[in-house]
Design a protein around this motif. Structure first.
Motif, mmCIF file in Angstrom:
data_model
loop_
_atom_site.group_PDB
_atom_site.id
_atom_site.type_symbol
_atom_site.label_atom_id
_atom_site.label_comp_id
_atom_site.label_asym_id
_atom_site.label_seq_id
_atom_site.Cartn_x
_atom_site.Cartn_y
_atom_site.Cartn_z
ATOM 1 N N CYS A 141 23.428 71.064 13.895
ATOM 2 C CA CYS A 141 22.894 69.858 13.247
ATOM 3 C C CYS A 141 23.489 69.655 11.858
ATOM 4 C CB CYS A 141 21.371 69.932 13.168
ATOM 5 S SG CYS A 141 20.721 71.113 11.956
ATOM 6 N N ALA A 165 27.758 64.949 27.297
ATOM 7 C CA ALA A 165 27.591 66.321 26.820
ATOM 8 C C ALA A 165 27.381 67.288 27.977
ATOM 9 C CB ALA A 165 26.430 66.403 25.835
ATOM 10 N N SER A 185 20.273 66.278 33.484
ATOM 11 C CA SER A 185 21.346 66.793 32.636
ATOM 12 C C SER A 185 22.584 67.064 33.472
ATOM 13 C CB SER A 185 20.901 68.074 31.927
ATOM 14 O OG SER A 185 20.639 69.091 32.884
ATOM 15 N N LEU A 222 31.479 66.266 20.512
ATOM 16 C CA LEU A 222 30.553 65.661 19.557
ATOM 17 C C LEU A 222 31.038 65.843 18.118
ATOM 18 C CD1 LEU A 222 27.248 66.801 21.280
ATOM 19 C CD2 LEU A 222 28.233 64.507 21.301
ATOM 20 N N TYR A 258 25.841 71.520 24.983
ATOM 21 C CA TYR A 258 26.411 71.016 26.222
ATOM 22 C C TYR A 258 25.698 71.637 27.414
ATOM 23 C CZ TYR A 258 30.024 68.735 23.577
ATOM 24 O OH TYR A 258 30.675 67.906 22.707
ATOM 25 N N LEU A 298 21.447 68.601 27.325
ATOM 26 C CA LEU A 298 20.980 67.312 26.841
ATOM 27 C C LEU A 298 20.769 66.333 27.992
ATOM 28 C CD1 LEU A 298 23.319 66.906 23.730
ATOM 29 C CD2 LEU A 298 20.975 67.785 23.793
ATOM 30 N N ARG A 339 18.494 73.143 15.453
ATOM 31 C CA ARG A 339 18.472 71.900 16.249
ATOM 32 C C ARG A 339 19.863 71.578 16.802
ATOM 33 N NH1 ARG A 339 15.611 71.123 11.579
ATOM 34 N NH2 ARG A 339 17.422 70.176 10.580
ATOM 35 N N HIS A 353 29.298 74.084 21.035
ATOM 36 C CA HIS A 353 28.094 73.284 20.851
ATOM 37 C C HIS A 353 28.108 72.717 19.435
ATOM 38 C CE1 HIS A 353 26.585 74.832 24.624
ATOM 39 N NE2 HIS A 353 26.631 76.081 24.185
ATOM 40 N N GLN A 408 22.924 70.477 19.273
ATOM 41 C CA GLN A 408 23.189 69.672 20.463
ATOM 42 C C GLN A 408 24.039 70.545 21.381
ATOM 43 O OE1 GLN A 408 24.961 66.237 18.366
ATOM 44 N NE2 GLN A 408 23.307 65.004 19.196
ATOM 45 N N PRO A 423 23.464 61.606 22.898
ATOM 46 C CA PRO A 423 24.818 61.144 22.593
ATOM 47 C C PRO A 423 25.717 60.918 23.805
ATOM 48 C CG PRO A 423 24.725 63.506 22.299
ATOM 49 C CD PRO A 423 23.342 63.074 22.696
ATOM 50 N N SER A 437 26.724 77.375 15.019
ATOM 51 C CA SER A 437 25.881 76.665 15.971
ATOM 52 C C SER A 437 24.893 77.603 16.647
ATOM 53 C CB SER A 437 26.748 75.962 17.027
ATOM 54 O OG SER A 437 27.506 76.901 17.775
ATOM 55 N N HIS A 439 29.268 74.128 30.049
ATOM 56 C CA HIS A 439 29.515 74.258 28.623
ATOM 57 C C HIS A 439 30.775 75.066 28.341
ATOM 58 C CE1 HIS A 439 27.073 77.726 29.867
ATOM 59 N NE2 HIS A 439 27.815 78.406 29.010
#
Length: 385
Positions: A105, A138, A66, A148, A126, A129, A122, A102, A124, A135, A117, A70
């Motif tokens: 979903c 991130a 990773s 995203l 930063y 991932l 779920r 972030h 996504q 994706p 978020s 973030h």
């Protein structure tokens, strides 16, 4: 390169917990999805969570390999379809600076009830991932990143520097969320902040603008406590001088003339901080936890919550409104507080391991990585041309 845009970027990668990060080329999307942005990362500040994640201590483990980071600010290079406005309807243009959240979903119960978020089942996230899988893009310890499609985004005011904008994307927005969760303070309140890291310091500054009888910060080292005083703390208690919970409790009560805290923020993340806070709390106090994100277990006497009739609340991360509040707070209070003093050091991407180690050992209050520092911004010039 596709259409003049990069399909990979230089980034710092975690391949094994606790091992040195490596500088690698990692993939970016070949085409931008609708709602997404490609940005040049201008600054990414190092969060304590980045350090805990690198060491493998978080309750939410990163999917290795990773790219950490973030809390970052980026300059827009390209738009996916329909991404021309920020989350509050502000028009965006190539070259504008943004910070972003972030990505929820959008389909779980948390998203349906709150569009937040932090409540998403779920998200996504930063820095969490796998950088070799979709994706892509991130993570903030990189020269480029992708906002995203479902990530909130806010245009950065001109009055806020790149470095402070990156700090706004985590430390300041987290403080804004915690202070909002704590609620309005009154002139009779004794307010206690456990932890003098960046989030605790920004929370102290925000709280100092309200009403209270005392505003006490427990933490260390000494330079951070000096910042807490400059940000409005009426008293500080050093964990280096008062090395036991009993000694810290006594020092707090001396500072407050025997009054126990009625409003409390736990920002330290220390293993014993929650139990210590429960002991310190006055009857009927509200106690907001934000620092407790590590995966360890710690003994806590729950009877103190019951017998003191405490209001204990969690505050994790923040939604996109807190990002905007963070930026506005920095812009509006710049003359009142020396926010730049919280940035203790700046590093190029190739110095990422030094930055992480200095944050781990608390030699830095807030380290900021400037990804283009090693090589300049030649790519941005090339795209603009």
């Amino acid at each position: 390169m596709t259409g003049g845009l990069p399909t990979s970027t230089r980034a710092a990668v975690v391949r094994a917990h606790g091992e040195p990060l490596t500088i690698e080329q990692v993939p970016l999307p070949e085409r931008l999805a609708p709602g997404s942005l490609l940005v040049e990362v201008l600054a990414c500040s190092v969060c304590g969570t980045d350090v805990h994640g690198w060491l493998g201590h978080l309750t939410i483990p990163a999917a290795l390999p990773s790219v950490p980071g973030h809390e970052m600010v980026g300059r827009i290079l390209a738009f996916g379809e329909g991404a021309e406005l920020d989350s509050f309807g502000e028009p965006l243009a190539t070259g504008d600076r943004v910070i972003w959240s972030h990505a929820p979903c959008g389909a779980c119960e948390g998203c349906a009830s709150a569009r937040d978020s932090a409540l998403c089942s779920r998200p996504q996230m930063y820095g969490y991932l796998n950088c070799e899988q979709v994706p892509y893009g991130a993570g903030g310890f990189a020269e480029h990143s992708v906002v995203l499609p479902r990530a909130g985004r806010v245009r950065v005011p001109d009055a806020v520097s790149d470095e402070l904008a990156s700090v706004a994307a985590c430390a300041v927005r987290s403080a804004a969320n915690a202070v909002e969760t704590l609620g309005r303070t009154k002139p009779s309140d004794t307010v206690l902040v456990q932890g003098s890291g960046p989030i605790g310091l920004f929370a102290t500054a925000m709280l100092s603008l309200g009403s209270y009888r005392e505003l006490v910060v427990v933490g260390g080292p000494a330079d951070r406590l000096a910042l807490a005083t400059s940000y409005g703390a009426t008293a500080t208690v050093s964990v280096e001088e008062h090395t036991t919970p009993e000694a810290r409790e006594a020092a707090v009560l001396v500072a407050t003339d025997g009054r126990r805290p009625t409003k409390m923020l736990e920002m330290s993340g220390g293993r014993t901080a929650f139990a210590e806070g429960l002991q310190l709390a006055g009857k009927g106090a509200r106690y907001v936890l934000m620092g407790q994100v590590a995966g360890w277990d710690t003994p806590v006497p729950p009877g103190r919550i019951t017998m003191k009739n405490l209001d204990v609340r969690g505050a994790f991360s923040g939604d996109i409104t807190h990002y905007r509040e963070a930026l506005l707070f920095l812009a509006q209070q710049a003359e009142h507080f020396d926010f730049s003093a919280i940035v203790s050091n700046r590093y190029g991407l190739s110095q990422v391991n030094e930055a992480m180690e200095n944050m781990r050992t608390m030699r830095d209050t807030k380290a900021v990585i400037l990804p283009q520092r090693d090589r300049g911004s030649a790519f941005a010039v090339e795209v603009a041309a």
